[in-house]
Write an enzyme that holds these catalytic residues in place. Structure first.
Site, PDB file in Angstrom:
ATOM      1  N   HIS A  58      26.719  55.456  62.305  1.00 27.22           N
ATOM      2  CA  HIS A  58      26.456  56.640  61.531  1.00 27.22           C
ATOM      3  C   HIS A  58      25.720  56.655  60.512  1.00 27.22           C
ATOM      4  O   HIS A  58      25.457  55.687  59.792  1.00 27.22           O
ATOM      5  CB  HIS A  58      28.083  57.320  60.994  1.00 27.22           C
ATOM      6  N   MET A  91      27.437  47.740  57.908  1.00 34.05           N
ATOM      7  CA  MET A  91      26.268  47.538  58.900  1.00 34.05           C
ATOM      8  C   MET A  91      25.011  47.574  58.070  1.00 34.05           C
ATOM      9  O   MET A  91      23.863  46.617  58.018  1.00 34.05           O
ATOM     10  CB  MET A  91      26.065  48.339  59.994  1.00 34.05           C
ATOM     11  N   ASP A 132       8.457  36.155  58.380  1.00 31.35           N
ATOM     12  CA  ASP A 132       7.186  36.504  58.794  1.00 31.35           C
ATOM     13  C   ASP A 132       6.077  36.173  57.814  1.00 31.35           C
ATOM     14  O   ASP A 132       5.081  35.594  58.223  1.00 31.35           O
ATOM     15  CB  ASP A 132       7.171  38.177  58.979  1.00 31.35           C
TER      16      ASP A 132
END
Length: 150
Positions: free
Chosen positions: A80, A114, A129
């Site tokens: 959501h 989440m 990275d």
């Protein structure tokens, strides 16, 4: 099929669905997640001295984590979209790299677990990275939910 019926994101026919939270009350919610990135002494030294060619991995990772939390619903199917009221990402030097902790808050009908996990994951990936030219053996480990409040 009986097992699929118990999963909130799967309907009785086994099809993916978004959970309906419309009848749930809006409450203050918070989640805290944590993970670690381990790296070589050379990579740690370069980060601490500000010598990473791509810039400051820690500040970039903090920003990336915040942005990732804000975009979690775009990244994870059936999640959501939530109005986040706070996202904090802290990076702490450890003996072998950095601990990353994210705290996310909202007033909504569903939690922000989440979003917190996504913030930690993307912050770690950002460090990876930015430092991969220095250390190709870095490891992202232990990404987990520490707590959630409803």
């Amino acid at each position: 099929m009986a097992e699929a019926r118990r999963l909130s994101h799967v309907d009785a026919r086994g099809r993916a669905r978004m959970v309906d939270v419309g009848d749930k009350p809006v409450t203050q919610r918070e989640a805290v997640a944590r993970g670690e990135i381990t790296m070589s002494a050379a990579a740690r030294r370069m980060i601490r001295r500000g010598e990473v060619a791509k810039g400051d991995p820690l500040q970039t990772a903090r920003l990336a984590g915040i942005m990732a939390a804000q975009r979690t619903a775009s990244l994870i199917p059936l999640c959501h979209p939530l109005p986040l009221t706070h996202v904090g990402v802290e990076l702490t030097a450890t003996r072998t790299g950095y601990a990353i902790e994210a705290r996310v808050k909202t007033s909504a009908q569903t939690g922000v677990e989440m979003e917190a996990l996504t913030a930690v994951s993307v912050a770690a990936l950002t460090i990876y990275d930015m430092c991969k030219a220095i250390d190709k053996q870095m490891m992202i480990e232990g990404v987990k939910l520490l707590s959630k409040k409803k």
